[in-house]
Design an enzyme around this catalytic site. Sequence first.
Site, PDB file in Angstrom:
ATOM      1  N   SER A  50       0.793  -1.232   0.000  1.00 44.23           N
ATOM      2  CA  SER A  50       0.000   0.000   0.000  1.00 44.23           C
ATOM      3  C   SER A  50       0.823   1.278   0.000  1.00 44.23           C
ATOM      4  CB  SER A  50      -0.957   0.005   1.196  1.00 44.23           C
ATOM      5  OG  SER A  50      -2.001  -0.913   0.991  1.00 44.23           O
ATOM      6  N   LYS A  74       0.309   3.356  -3.033  1.00 46.91           N
ATOM      7  CA  LYS A  74      -0.861   4.217  -3.188  1.00 46.91           C
ATOM      8  C   LYS A  74      -0.480   5.701  -3.223  1.00 46.91           C
ATOM      9  CE  LYS A  74      -3.744   0.775  -0.851  1.00 46.91           C
ATOM     10  NZ  LYS A  74      -4.471   0.422   0.386  1.00 46.91           N
ATOM     11  N   TYR A 123      -4.525  -2.519  -9.677  1.00 44.41           N
ATOM     12  CA  TYR A 123      -4.313  -2.369  -8.235  1.00 44.41           C
ATOM     13  C   TYR A 123      -3.372  -3.440  -7.687  1.00 44.41           C
ATOM     14  CZ  TYR A 123      -5.296  -2.395  -3.247  1.00 44.41           C
ATOM     15  OH  TYR A 123      -5.170  -2.386  -1.885  1.00 44.41           O
ATOM     16  N   TYR A 127      -4.214   3.745   8.144  1.00 43.26           N
ATOM     17  CA  TYR A 127      -5.550   3.182   8.339  1.00 43.26           C
ATOM     18  C   TYR A 127      -6.109   3.594   9.696  1.00 43.26           C
ATOM     19  CZ  TYR A 127      -3.344   0.444   4.668  1.00 43.26           C
ATOM     20  OH  TYR A 127      -2.660   0.076   3.551  1.00 43.26           O
ATOM     21  N   VAL A 137       1.389  -3.608   3.967  1.00 44.55           N
ATOM     22  CA  VAL A 137       1.429  -4.866   4.703  1.00 44.55           C
ATOM     23  C   VAL A 137       2.658  -5.703   4.374  1.00 44.55           C
ATOM     24  CG1 VAL A 137      -1.068  -4.958   5.033  1.00 44.55           C
ATOM     25  CG2 VAL A 137      -0.042  -6.085   3.032  1.00 44.55           C
TER      26      VAL A 137
END
Length: 311
Positions: free
Chosen positions: A64, A67, A191, A243, A261
Site C-alpha cells: 500500500s 498508493k 491495483y 488506516y 502490509v
Amino acid sequence: MSDIGAIVRDIAREMAAVAQRGRVADYIPPLAEVDPARFGIAVVEADGACHLAGDADMPFSIQSVSKVFSLTLALGKVGDALWQRVGREPSGSAFNSIVQLETESGIPRNPFINAGAIVVSDVVLAGHQPREAIAEILRFTRALAGDDAIFVDEHVAQAEQGTGFRNAALANYMRAFGNLRHPVEQALGVYFHQCAIAMSCRQLALAGRYLMLAGRSPATGGSVISAARARRINALMMTCGHYDGSGEFAYRVGLPGKSGVGGGILAIAPARASIAVWSPGLNERGNSEIGTIALERLVQRTGWSVFGPSY
C-alpha cells in the site's frame, strides 16, 4: 547538528535486539515467507545525503505504500475532480472494510484504504489497457527514484489476484454504485500489480523526495507536482496513511507516513528528509511493528516531528 548517519546505524542495531516483531502478512503467501528478522532503514536528506543501515538495499513488496505514487499520478490526470469519487477523511475502520461503502453510496473515505486505492487505479486506467497503466505507474516510480531496477514482482501480483476476494467485493460494490468506470477485473489487475512493486528502502526513500521538497524531484530535475498538491498529499498521509492506526502513528512519530502490509513505511519530514523503513512483522492494525518503533526513535533524536522537537 545531529549526526544522522550515526543515529540511523544506532537505530538499526537497537531494532535487531527487539524480540517482539509482530506477525507477517500470512494471507498473501509470498509475504508469509519473508524472514521477520529483516530490518532496513534509509534516510535521504534535503541536501542529497543518504544514510543506510540494515537491509536497506534488499527489495521488498511495498504493497500500500504504492498508493502514494498512484494517487500522485491520478491527481495529475484529473486534478481535484478525483475528490468527487474519493473522500479525504480518516476511515476509522480496517483497510479492507466494506461497511462504510454501503452507507456512503460507494464513495470510499480516502485514497489510502483499499477501496479508495481501487478507485484511484480506475482513474489511472482511463484511456489505457491494464498493462499500459501498470507500466505507467512503474515508469513513474522508477523516475522518482532515478532507478530502473525497480520492478513488479509477478509472483506477488498473482498471489494477490488469487486471494484478493475481499478487494474484489469492494470493487464490485463500488461498480454497482457507478464509482468504477472500467470492468472490475481490469481495475483490480492494476491495483494488485501496483501493490506488487518491489523496492528497497534506499529506492523508496529516493522516490519520496518530491514530497519532502514541495513537489520537486532531484531525480528528474523538475517539478513532479505543485507545492500545494505535495502539501495536501502529506496531509492525507498524516491523517489516513496508517488506516485505523493513523492517529497512533501521528501521536508517536509525528510525520506524514504511508504503510504497507509488506512491512514498509515511507515517512516524510518536510524540507528535511525522506525516510523509508522496512520490517515485515505487522502490528494488529497491519502496520510495521519494528518500523514504527524505529521511526519514533528517529524523530526523538532528530526533532523532525512536524509538531516540534521532543523535550
